[in-house]
Structure formats: structure tokens, C-alpha cells
Design a protein around this motif. Structure first.
Motif, short mmCIF file in Angstrom:
data_model
loop_
_atom_site.label_atom_id
_atom_site.label_comp_id
_atom_site.label_asym_id
_atom_site.label_seq_id
_atom_site.Cartn_x
_atom_site.Cartn_y
_atom_site.Cartn_z
N UNK A 61 0.92 -1.52 -0.03
CA UNK A 61 0.06 -0.44 0.17
C UNK A 61 0.92 1.37 -0.06
N UNK A 62 1.81 1.06 0.92
CA UNK A 62 2.69 2.20 1.03
C UNK A 62 3.69 2.85 -0.07
N UNK A 109 3.81 5.53 -5.67
CA UNK A 109 4.18 6.16 -7.05
C UNK A 109 2.77 6.71 -7.41
N UNK A 110 2.14 7.14 -7.22
CA UNK A 110 0.46 7.61 -6.97
C UNK A 110 0.69 9.64 -6.60
N UNK A 170 5.76 11.06 0.05
CA UNK A 170 4.03 10.56 1.51
C UNK A 170 5.42 11.37 2.62
N UNK A 171 4.42 11.13 3.36
CA UNK A 171 5.65 11.05 5.01
C UNK A 171 4.36 10.18 5.32
N UNK A 195 11.22 -1.27 -2.49
CA UNK A 195 10.19 -1.40 -3.34
C UNK A 195 9.83 -0.80 -4.20
N UNK A 196 9.75 0.76 -4.64
CA UNK A 196 9.36 1.27 -5.23
C UNK A 196 10.33 1.34 -5.75
N UNK A 197 11.78 0.85 -5.76
CA UNK A 197 12.72 1.10 -6.50
C UNK A 197 12.40 -0.55 -7.23
N UNK A 198 12.04 -1.38 -6.78
CA UNK A 198 12.60 -2.48 -7.71
C UNK A 198 10.87 -2.14 -8.99
#
Length: 161
Positions: free
Chosen positions: A68-69, A74-75, A79-80, A92-95
Motif C-alpha cells: 500500500x505504501x 507512486x500515485x 508521502x509522509x 520496493x519503489x525502486x524495484x
């Protein structure tokens, strides 16, 4: 004399229990894969070199939180959250961005299996290759902010570069 005899009898009854107490706990001896017996194999070992942040959650809840994070980073692009969560979701975002740069059908299916929003995956696969064409990694950054009011937890901002 009968009282001293009774004390002596009670002492003799307690002697084996006291000896067992002073000897300490007996560890169960188990055999490992190579056949050597070890008394410490049943004990929990230290997590040296394990790079997964547990975040105080069971594995299924931790995976759902990271998914979810990742979707929200990405959306929204920024985010904080707590600093530990931000550092955990960074990889995970980098992946996901690396998969989007690859652009293959298999990479798209892997991203669809992780990110909750299907339309967001399509948008990521359209925009990421040209946005991050010159970067080889490090697609997001984590900034530490002021501690959270209430529990004084370390807070951070994770944002796409």
C-alpha cells in the motif's frame, strides 16, 4: 529430637531438587543437518545480516503495508510516514520503477502483482522509461523530518526523484 529428625528428613527430600536447580536448565540436544548434535539449534539465533525491516508486524501484514505504501508513493510522488517504513518501502519503489523501465510483459505482470492499482501500473510503465532513462537506480529519496507529536516517533518523507 524428633523435630530435628524431621528437619533432616525434609532436607534430604529437597536435596535432589536443589541440586537440579543449581545445575541450571538442561538444553535439549537435537541433531542438525550434517548429523552433529547441538544444544543451541533449538534456540532463536541473532539476525545478523538480515536486511528486511520487520516493522513490528507479521509477514502478511508487513507485505500488505509495503504494497500500500508503494502504491501511494507512486500515485502521489511524496508521502509522509515513519522513518523506518520510509526506508523499508524505498527498495520496493525502486524495484517497481526498474520493472517499468524494463517494460516487458513479464515485468508488467510482476508490477501488477505488487501494486494495488492497475491503472497506476499502466501510467508508471508509460512515464518511467523517459523520466528515469539516465538514472541507474536511486529513484526515490528519504528525508527525515520532525518527530511525530504524541509518541515522538521519527518521521520521514519519501519522494520520487
Amino acid at each position: 529430637t524428633t523435630a530435628s529428625a524431621m528437619r533432616f528428613a525434609a532436607l534430604l527430600l529437597l536435596l535432589p531438587a536443589a541440586a537440579a536447580f543449581l545445575a541450571g536448565p538442561q538444553l535439549p540436544v537435537t541433531s542438525s543437518r550434517n548429523g552433529a548434535s547441538s544444544a543451541l539449534s533449538s534456540l532463536e539465533m541473532m539476525r545478523h545480516g538480515k536486511r528486511v525491516a520487520k516493522l513490528g508486524l507479521p509477514q502478511d501484514q508487513r507485505k500488505a503495508l509495503l504494497r500500500s505504501l508503494t502504491t501511494e508513493v507512486i500515485r502521489h510522488g511524496r508521502i509522509t510516514t515513519t522513518l523506518a517504513r520510509a526506508k523499508a518501502v524505498r527498495s520496493e519503489v525502486d524495484k517497481m520503477i526498474s520493472l517499468a523501465k524494463d517494460g516487458s510483459l513479464a515485468a508488467r505482470r510482476q508490477a501488477m502483482g505488487w501494486v494495488y492499482d492497475k491503472q497506476l501500473v499502466h501510467a508508471l510503465f508509460e512515464q518511467a522509461p523517459e523520466r528515469y532513462a539516465e538514472r541507474q537506480g536511486g529513484y526515490c529519496r528519504v528525508l527525515q523530518t520532525l518527530p511525530r507529536k504524541g509518541d515522538n516517533s521519527k518521521m520521514g518523507i519519501i519522494e520520487l526523484v
